[in-house]
Design a protein around this motif. Structure first.
Motif, PDB file in Angstrom:
ATOM      1  N   ILE A 313      94.256   1.041  32.206  1.00  0.00           N
ATOM      2  CA  ILE A 313      94.435   2.399  32.735  1.00  0.00           C
ATOM      3  C   ILE A 313      94.657   2.359  34.243  1.00  0.00           C
ATOM      4  O   ILE A 313      95.548   3.026  34.777  1.00  0.00           O
ATOM      5  N   ALA A 314      93.847   1.556  34.939  1.00  0.00           N
ATOM      6  CA  ALA A 314      93.982   1.458  36.397  1.00  0.00           C
ATOM      7  C   ALA A 314      95.356   0.926  36.792  1.00  0.00           C
ATOM      8  O   ALA A 314      95.904   1.317  37.836  1.00  0.00           O
ATOM      9  N   ALA A 315      95.917   0.053  35.960  1.00  0.00           N
ATOM     10  CA  ALA A 315      97.243  -0.511  36.229  1.00  0.00           C
ATOM     11  C   ALA A 315      98.364   0.353  35.664  1.00  0.00           C
ATOM     12  O   ALA A 315      99.542  -0.008  35.778  1.00  0.00           O
ATOM     13  N   ASP A 316      97.997   1.506  35.070  1.00  0.00           N
ATOM     14  CA  ASP A 316      98.960   2.434  34.457  1.00  0.00           C
ATOM     15  C   ASP A 316      99.799   1.738  33.393  1.00  0.00           C
ATOM     16  O   ASP A 316     101.018   1.899  33.318  1.00  0.00           O
ATOM     17  N   LYS A 317      99.109   0.976  32.548  1.00  0.00           N
ATOM     18  CA  LYS A 317      99.769   0.301  31.437  1.00  0.00           C
ATOM     19  C   LYS A 317      99.279   0.897  30.123  1.00  0.00           C
ATOM     20  O   LYS A 317      98.164   1.411  30.040  1.00  0.00           O
ATOM     21  N   PRO A 318     100.096   0.844  29.072  1.00  0.00           N
ATOM     22  CA  PRO A 318      99.702   1.458  27.800  1.00  0.00           C
ATOM     23  C   PRO A 318      98.528   0.740  27.155  1.00  0.00           C
ATOM     24  O   PRO A 318      98.370  -0.480  27.299  1.00  0.00           O
ATOM     25  N   LEU A 319      97.722   1.512  26.450  1.00  0.00           N
ATOM     26  CA  LEU A 319      96.586   0.946  25.722  1.00  0.00           C
ATOM     27  C   LEU A 319      97.002   0.600  24.304  1.00  0.00           C
ATOM     28  O   LEU A 319      97.793   1.311  23.687  1.00  0.00           O
TER      29      LEU A 319
END
Length: 436
Positions: A313-319
């Motif tokens: 989330i902090a790296a703005d990547k999908p979960l």
């Protein structure tokens, strides 16, 4: 985000380092002089000494932590839990230094750290709260007036509080002046803030908390709930997931928690805590703006890796998509009751057992920090299976050289009340402490 400095120690630092390694992120450990030989120092890619054993000179020293990030070229900081994890100034200083703070924005931490203000704001968006004072209190006279209106017994709590500090149960009007003043003085010493608030005391409730995640796009996710009722002087001892509350109330709790995340534009992992008094009777207590000690039981029952989710989330990547929630998990906190060298160590394992710890043979447990040295987590298809696995695991555990609470945990899990799921937040102090 390529290099993460872990602004913590012990098992949570080890847990974060492992999650970073799985995602291909470089890690920086920080340590005090008392932690020079700690496991998190050995596992990280780099390590920086940030001060002496006193937390104020090391793990709570913002300048030293930011300096360590600068000299190692870290571009992110994970605060773990405890220490500076809910410190708005630390989050803000990270933001100002262009470091990714792996947690919510500093403004969110500041807002939710003001317990009275947060309570009033969440009440305004429809979150059920315990009857109590509107706004903060500083005078005994105001406290007496509001307590009479609410009705005794009441709890007085520090607005900036946590961990049971600045908190007192007041049973009658004649107790209020003395106990309010004691709680206020304790709050001033612990938090530098004498603002207080009052709440109606709920007799023998359960302590239920909801794990939430806030995504960069503003979406809120309620991952699941945990029962954290087994406490000793407001410190959790055993936690379970899921809880045994009725399904309708569970659904209401999860829906309300999701709404809170979205209304607050909350980012990352958090926990919303409630008191549960029966079907459709639950009341907001507070929101913790960090990963919790007891996150593993939600990981096992939900399929989420919550620490990796924080990093993504902090790296703005999908979960990744988690599996459907199933099974039952229990966590026992193993505490050191003395400092000293670990002269013998055997940790349990096998099907359905997980141990999160920073212990190793020959490690010297320092006297300077939190007493928790390990978390034993069991997982099974249902509560009884998880209990049986936990009892076997505790019997198998050997930690020599120091005193621990393993015998107490064994006794607690074998009580009729625990076995039959008949307990509340006062159970340990009411039933077990006199004979421990």
């Amino acid at each position: 985000m390529e290099k993460v400095l872990i602004a913590n120690r012990g098992e949570i630092a080890v847990r974060i380092i492992r999650a970073c390694q799985e995602l291909g992120l470089n890690t920086v450990a920080v340590y005090s002089t008392a932690d020079r030989d700690a496991l998190h120092v050995k596992l990280a890619d780099e390590a920086v000494c940030i001060g002496s054993a006193s937390p104020n000179k090391s793990y709570l020293n913002i300048n030293n932590l930011l300096g360590a990030a600068q000299i190692t070229n870290a571009d992110a900081i994970h605060p773990g839990y405890g220490f500076l994890s809910e410190n708005a100034e630390f989050a803000q200083r990270c933001e100002q230094a262009n470091l990714t703070f792996i947690g919510p924005h500093s403004d969110t931490i500041r807002f939710l750290g003001d317990k009275a203000r947060a309570r009033d704001a969440l009440k305004a968006i429809g979150v059920p709260v315990t009857p109590g004072s509107d706004g903060e209190l500083t005078s005994v006279d105001d406290a007496q007036r509001i307590a009479t209106k609410i009705g005794y017994p009441i709890m007085v709590k520090a607005s900036a509080g946590g961990g049971g500090k600045g908190m007192r149960l007041i049973q009658s009007p004649d107790q209020l002046p003395k106990l309010f003043t004691l709680a206020q003085n304790e709050a001033l010493e612990a938090f530098g803030d004498k603002q207080m608030y009052l709440e109606k005391f709920i007799d023998k409730p359960r302590h239920i908390e909801v794990q939430v995640m806030g995504l960069q796009d503003g979406t809120g996710i309620a991952v699941g709930e945990r029962d954290c009722s087994l406490q000793n002087h407001h410190q959790k001892v055993v936690e379970e997931a899921p809880s045994s509350i009725d399904p309708a109330t569970r659904n209401d709790m999860l829906a309300i928690s999701k709404r809170v995340v979205e209304e607050l534009h909350y980012l990352g992992a958090g926990t919303i805590e409630f008191l549960y008094a029966g079907p459709h009777q639950f009341y907001f207590m507070e929101m913790n703006t960090r990963i919790q000690v007891e996150h593993p039981i939600t990981e096992l029952t939900s399929g989420w890796d919550l620490v990796k989710a924080q990093l993504l989330i902090a790296a703005d990547k999908p979960l990744p998509q988690p599996r459907a929630a199933n099974g039952y998990s229990i966590e026992c906190r193993v505490n050191a009751e003395s400092a000293g060298k670990i002269t013998g160590l055997h940790l349990p394992g096998g099907n359905g057992i997980r141990v999160d710890t920073a212990l190793y043979q020959g490690y010297r447990v320092p006297p300077n920090y939190d007493a928790m040295i390990a978390k034993i987590i069991s997982y099974g298809p249902n509560r009884q299976a998880a209990i049986q696995k936990m009892l076997v695991a505790i019997d198998e555990t050997v930690i020599s050289g120091i005193n621990t609470n393993l015998d107490f945990l064994n006794r607690l899990l074998r009580t009729k009340q625990f076995q039959e799921d008949q307990f509340d937040i006062e159970f340990i102090e009411r039933e077990l402490l006199n004979t421990h």
